[in-house]
Design a protein around this motif. Structure first.
Motif, short mmCIF file in Angstrom:
data_model
loop_
_atom_site.label_atom_id
_atom_site.label_comp_id
_atom_site.label_asym_id
_atom_site.label_seq_id
_atom_site.Cartn_x
_atom_site.Cartn_y
_atom_site.Cartn_z
N CYS A 12 0.78 3.45 2.05
CA CYS A 12 1.16 3.75 3.43
C CYS A 12 2.39 2.95 3.84
CB CYS A 12 0.00 3.49 4.40
SG CYS A 12 -0.35 1.74 4.69
N CYS B 106 -6.50 -1.34 1.32
CA CYS B 106 -5.48 -1.67 2.30
C CYS B 106 -6.19 -2.04 3.61
CB CYS B 106 -4.58 -0.45 2.52
SG CYS B 106 -3.41 -0.67 3.88
N TYR C 125 -4.97 -1.84 6.43
CA TYR C 125 -4.51 -0.97 7.52
C TYR C 125 -5.12 0.43 7.44
CZ TYR C 125 -1.08 -4.65 8.16
OH TYR C 125 -0.47 -5.86 8.35
N CYS C 126 -5.13 1.03 6.23
CA CYS C 126 -5.56 2.42 6.14
C CYS C 126 -6.72 2.59 5.15
CB CYS C 126 -4.39 3.33 5.74
SG CYS C 126 -3.89 3.11 4.03
N CYS D 106 0.85 -1.20 0.00
CA CYS D 106 0.00 0.00 0.00
C CYS D 106 0.88 1.24 0.00
CB CYS D 106 -0.89 -0.02 1.23
SG CYS D 106 -1.75 1.53 1.52
ZN ZN Z 1 -2.40 1.43 3.70
#
Ligand code: ZN
Length: 138
Positions: free
Chosen positions: A10, A35, A37-38, A8
């Motif tokens: 990020c 993603c 995570y984000c 990603c």
């Molecule tokens: Zn991410």
């Protein structure tokens, strides 16, 4: 089923399963891969290390194979230099011009960062990254 390592914007990497590589491509184009995570959709397949010959001793000792590959890459470079226009650092801009304006079908080559290359691919522009071999070594 096929498993991809995804990366990603990020900086996080994670794994995801797809029924096929085509499914992955379609989902990615439609920005349906998020993603974990984000939640960003700026996710792409993690690129394998280009160190093709470093993994096993058996292959790295096979210098003939390495030479042969280098020779082919050198031939490829010669072919590209002969048939395509060198646009240097303007590669990303020129690739977009050709893709969107369709002014010329002449091939181009030049430099782009990994991020720029990923952006071009996201836009559906057909770009290929090849190792740029300078010369044959002994
Ligand atoms: Zn991410």
């Amino acid at each position: 089923m096929i498993k991809y390592n995804l990366i990603c914007e990020c900086g996080k990497t994670f794994e995801s399963w797809f029924s096929s590589s085509d499914e992955h491509d379609v989902l990615r184009r439609k920005k349906l891969i998020n993603c974990i995570y984000c939640d960003s959709t700026a996710v792409r397949k993690s690129v394998m290390s280009p160190n093709l010959f470093s993994k096993t001793n058996k292959i790295s000792k096979n210098t003939n194979l390495e030479k042969k590959v280098k020779k082919q890459l050198l031939d490829l470079r010669k072919y590209i230099e002969k048939n395509c226009k060198n646009v240097g650092d303007n590669f990303t801009r020129e690739a977009r011009n050709i893709h969107y304006d369709k002014k010329t079908s002449k091939g181009i080559y030049g430099r782009a960062t990994q991020e720029e290359t990923a952006e071009l691919m996201d836009e559906g522009i057909d770009v290929t990254t090849i190792p740029w071999v300078n010369k044959l070594e002994n």
